[in-house]
Design a protein around this motif. Structure first.
Motif: not given
Length: 130
Positions: A94-117
């Motif tokens: 919403k603040a202008g970042a570009i979506a790279e990858k929505p949140a995903e639960y990883k096998p090691h137990g962490q939830t991760v998402a990616y944007v570009r500023d």
């Protein structure tokens, strides 16, 4: 003793970058130079800083590769942890970042998402590592 002191991103507009990271991630501005060529945010033990392209050019004899949303991201990222990855991901977009990858639960137990500023730097938004 050696301490990791700064990560400095070379950006088009220091003021704009500071405002983006303040708005999205809630960081507090430490300072900005009177000419708006350099600024810092309080982010914890390591300072996140921004330097204008012209300032960066003056420090590097052979210049540098500019980050841009028109190109693939560099082979590096900055990461911020939160308990609510999805909400912060949406707030960044919403603040202008570009979506790279929505949140995903990883096998090691962490939830991760990616944007570009706003300048194309890759930002990981993740839950804390257990």
């Amino acid at each position: 003793m050696i301490k990791f002191a700064y990560t400095i991103l070379y950006v088009q507009d220091v003021q704009r970058s500071l405002e983006f990271y303040e708005t999205v991630f809630g960081f507090t501005r430490k300072f900005i130079t009177p000419d708006n060529s350099y600024g810092e945010l309080i982010t914890g033990d390591t300072t996140l800083s921004f330097a204008a392209h012209d300032l960066a050019k003056s420090n590097l004899k052979d210049g540098f590769m500019k980050s841009s949303n028109d190109n693939k991201p560099f082979a590096m990222e900055i990461a911020f942890s939160t308990d609510n990855v999805e909400a912060l991901y949406e707030q960044a977009i919403k603040a202008g970042a570009i979506a790279e990858k929505p949140a995903e639960y990883k096998p090691h137990g962490q939830t991760v998402a990616y944007v570009r500023d706003l300048d194309g730097f890759l930002v990981e938004i993740c839950t804390p590592m257990e």
